[in-house]
Scaffold this motif. Structure first.
Motif, PDB file in Angstrom:
ATOM      1  N   TYR A  88       0.871  -1.174   0.000  1.00 46.35           N
ATOM      2  CA  TYR A  88       0.000   0.000   0.000  1.00 46.35           C
ATOM      3  C   TYR A  88       0.907   1.224   0.000  1.00 46.35           C
ATOM      4  O   TYR A  88       1.776   1.361   0.859  1.00 46.35           O
ATOM      5  CB  TYR A  88      -0.866  -0.011   1.258  1.00 46.35           C
ATOM      6  CG  TYR A  88      -1.941   1.047   1.327  1.00 46.35           C
ATOM      7  CD1 TYR A  88      -3.281   0.701   1.224  1.00 46.35           C
ATOM      8  CD2 TYR A  88      -1.630   2.387   1.541  1.00 46.35           C
ATOM      9  CE1 TYR A  88      -4.285   1.664   1.320  1.00 46.35           C
ATOM     10  CE2 TYR A  88      -2.623   3.350   1.632  1.00 46.35           C
ATOM     11  CZ  TYR A  88      -3.945   2.981   1.522  1.00 46.35           C
ATOM     12  OH  TYR A  88      -4.948   3.934   1.622  1.00 46.35           O
ATOM     13  N   THR A 114      -1.980   3.354  -4.230  1.00 53.89           N
ATOM     14  CA  THR A 114      -1.769   2.234  -5.136  1.00 53.89           C
ATOM     15  C   THR A 114      -1.655   1.018  -4.234  1.00 53.89           C
ATOM     16  O   THR A 114      -0.795   0.978  -3.344  1.00 53.89           O
ATOM     17  CB  THR A 114      -0.490   2.421  -5.968  1.00 53.89           C
ATOM     18  OG1 THR A 114      -0.638   3.608  -6.754  1.00 53.89           O
ATOM     19  CG2 THR A 114      -0.245   1.225  -6.872  1.00 53.89           C
ATOM     20  N   THR A 116      -1.470  -3.166  -3.831  1.00 63.19           N
ATOM     21  CA  THR A 116      -1.177  -4.459  -4.447  1.00 63.19           C
ATOM     22  C   THR A 116      -1.912  -5.536  -3.664  1.00 63.19           C
ATOM     23  O   THR A 116      -1.768  -5.632  -2.438  1.00 63.19           O
ATOM     24  CB  THR A 116       0.335  -4.751  -4.445  1.00 63.19           C
ATOM     25  OG1 THR A 116       1.006  -3.680  -5.122  1.00 63.19           O
ATOM     26  CG2 THR A 116       0.649  -6.071  -5.134  1.00 63.19           C
ATOM     27  N   ALA A 123     -10.646  -6.867  -7.012  1.00 63.81           N
ATOM     28  CA  ALA A 123     -10.325  -5.443  -6.891  1.00 63.81           C
ATOM     29  C   ALA A 123     -11.578  -4.605  -6.640  1.00 63.81           C
ATOM     30  O   ALA A 123     -11.507  -3.586  -5.947  1.00 63.81           O
ATOM     31  CB  ALA A 123      -9.587  -4.960  -8.128  1.00 63.81           C
ATOM     32  N   ASP A 127     -12.065  -2.153  -3.545  1.00 58.43           N
ATOM     33  CA  ASP A 127     -12.358  -0.729  -3.722  1.00 58.43           C
ATOM     34  C   ASP A 127     -13.543  -0.281  -2.867  1.00 58.43           C
ATOM     35  O   ASP A 127     -13.560   0.844  -2.368  1.00 58.43           O
ATOM     36  CB  ASP A 127     -12.618  -0.431  -5.193  1.00 58.43           C
ATOM     37  CG  ASP A 127     -12.612   1.055  -5.474  1.00 58.43           C
ATOM     38  OD1 ASP A 127     -11.583   1.706  -5.196  1.00 58.43           O
ATOM     39  OD2 ASP A 127     -13.642   1.579  -5.951  1.00 58.43           O
ATOM     40  N   THR A 152      -5.893   2.942  -7.057  1.00 56.15           N
ATOM     41  CA  THR A 152      -5.594   2.041  -8.171  1.00 56.15           C
ATOM     42  C   THR A 152      -5.112   0.730  -7.560  1.00 56.15           C
ATOM     43  O   THR A 152      -4.559   0.708  -6.455  1.00 56.15           O
ATOM     44  CB  THR A 152      -4.536   2.610  -9.132  1.00 56.15           C
ATOM     45  OG1 THR A 152      -3.344   2.889  -8.399  1.00 56.15           O
ATOM     46  CG2 THR A 152      -5.027   3.881  -9.810  1.00 56.15           C
ATOM     47  N   TYR A 153      -5.334  -0.345  -8.304  1.00 55.19           N
ATOM     48  CA  TYR A 153      -5.040  -1.674  -7.780  1.00 55.19           C
ATOM     49  C   TYR A 153      -4.173  -2.455  -8.739  1.00 55.19           C
ATOM     50  O   TYR A 153      -4.298  -2.331  -9.955  1.00 55.19           O
ATOM     51  CB  TYR A 153      -6.351  -2.453  -7.545  1.00 55.19           C
ATOM     52  CG  TYR A 153      -7.236  -1.748  -6.571  1.00 55.19           C
ATOM     53  CD1 TYR A 153      -7.106  -1.953  -5.214  1.00 55.19           C
ATOM     54  CD2 TYR A 153      -8.169  -0.815  -7.015  1.00 55.19           C
ATOM     55  CE1 TYR A 153      -7.890  -1.261  -4.318  1.00 55.19           C
ATOM     56  CE2 TYR A 153      -8.962  -0.121  -6.125  1.00 55.19           C
ATOM     57  CZ  TYR A 153      -8.806  -0.351  -4.774  1.00 55.19           C
ATOM     58  OH  TYR A 153      -9.571   0.336  -3.889  1.00 55.19           O
ATOM     59  N   GLU A 154      -3.316  -3.235  -8.154  1.00 57.01           N
ATOM     60  CA  GLU A 154      -2.532  -4.211  -8.890  1.00 57.01           C
ATOM     61  C   GLU A 154      -2.795  -5.544  -8.213  1.00 57.01           C
ATOM     62  O   GLU A 154      -2.660  -5.653  -6.999  1.00 57.01           O
ATOM     63  CB  GLU A 154      -1.040  -3.877  -8.808  1.00 57.01           C
ATOM     64  CG  GLU A 154      -0.700  -2.513  -9.391  1.00 57.01           C
ATOM     65  CD  GLU A 154       0.727  -2.080  -9.057  1.00 57.01           C
ATOM     66  OE1 GLU A 154       1.430  -2.785  -8.303  1.00 57.01           O
ATOM     67  OE2 GLU A 154       1.128  -1.027  -9.556  1.00 57.01           O
ATOM     68  N   VAL A 155      -3.228  -6.506  -8.985  1.00 55.18           N
ATOM     69  CA  VAL A 155      -3.403  -7.855  -8.428  1.00 55.18           C
ATOM     70  C   VAL A 155      -2.202  -8.653  -8.895  1.00 55.18           C
ATOM     71  O   VAL A 155      -1.972  -8.833 -10.086  1.00 55.18           O
ATOM     72  CB  VAL A 155      -4.726  -8.517  -8.909  1.00 55.18           C
ATOM     73  CG1 VAL A 155      -4.837  -9.924  -8.354  1.00 55.18           C
ATOM     74  CG2 VAL A 155      -5.921  -7.670  -8.479  1.00 55.18           C
ATOM     75  N   ARG A 156      -1.390  -9.036  -7.918  1.00 57.06           N
ATOM     76  CA  ARG A 156      -0.165  -9.772  -8.232  1.00 57.06           C
ATOM     77  C   ARG A 156      -0.544 -11.090  -8.890  1.00 57.06           C
ATOM     78  O   ARG A 156      -1.402 -11.818  -8.417  1.00 57.06           O
ATOM     79  CB  ARG A 156       0.644 -10.036  -6.966  1.00 57.06           C
ATOM     80  CG  ARG A 156       2.019 -10.641  -7.252  1.00 57.06           C
ATOM     81  CD  ARG A 156       2.839 -10.778  -5.987  1.00 57.06           C
ATOM     82  NE  ARG A 156       2.234 -11.582  -4.945  1.00 57.06           N
ATOM     83  CZ  ARG A 156       2.169 -12.919  -4.975  1.00 57.06           C
ATOM     84  NH1 ARG A 156       2.651 -13.602  -5.980  1.00 57.06           N
ATOM     85  NH2 ARG A 156       1.613 -13.571  -3.971  1.00 57.06           N
TER      86      ARG A 156
END
Length: 163
Positions: A88, A114, A116, A123, A127, A152-156
């Motif tokens: 985060y 942002t 992760t 996501a 959110d 914003t999101y990043e899905v590993r």
């Protein structure tokens, strides 16, 4: 039943150049924040008002406190919801105004984390948590300007296990 709790701090002005406030330009707008058992934080006025840009100012600290409170509640509520946050990072933006006489205020703040998420995370569900936080966040509930969040999101992606 509501519980009351206290917060304390010691603010020490460090800007006396030897003549105190004898003249307006004759002293520095610097101080230390001291809280028992914690590192001292050296501060200055906003650089727009002649402060040292290398030191924290009240506006920096308020915006950072707002973002940190939001982050801590986000992590708590994500954990409760079974959403695994792996990283985060926030770069909040505070917008202020200064009146001709020098009085200023924040108009709004936008949190821009942002985040992760672990592989397979939802996501959209992650959110939705942001909309719950203002019910809890001590700082956001205490300010008189709007606070919004543009996450914003990043899905590993799944990583194959190594032997």
């Amino acid at each position: 039943m509501k519980r009351s709790h206290d917060y304390t701090s010691t603010i020490v002005w460090t800007g006396n150049r030897g003549l105190g406030t004898r003249t307006y330009r004759g002293y520095d707008r610097t101080w230390d924040i001291a809280i028992g058992g914690k590192p001292v934080v050296h501060c200055s006025n906003d650089p727009l008002l002649g402060g040292d840009p290398g030191l924290h100012n009240p506006e920096d600290l308020l915006l950072s406190s707002l973002a940190a409170c939001h982050m801590l509640w986000y992590l708590h509520l994500a954990s409760d919801a079974g959403i695994v946050v792996e990283a985060y990072r926030d770069s909040p933006l505070g917008v202020g105004e200064t009146e001709p006489g020098g009085a200023g205020r924040f108009l709004r703040a936008t949190l821009r984390p942002t985040i992760t998420l672990a592989p397979g995370s939802d996501a959209q569900a992650a959110d939705r948590i942001h909309h719950e936080i203002h019910r809890y966040c001590f700082i956001a509930r205490s300010v008189n300007f709007p606070v919004t969040c543009e996450a914003t999101y990043e899905v590993r992606p799944d990583q194959p296990m190594r032997a």
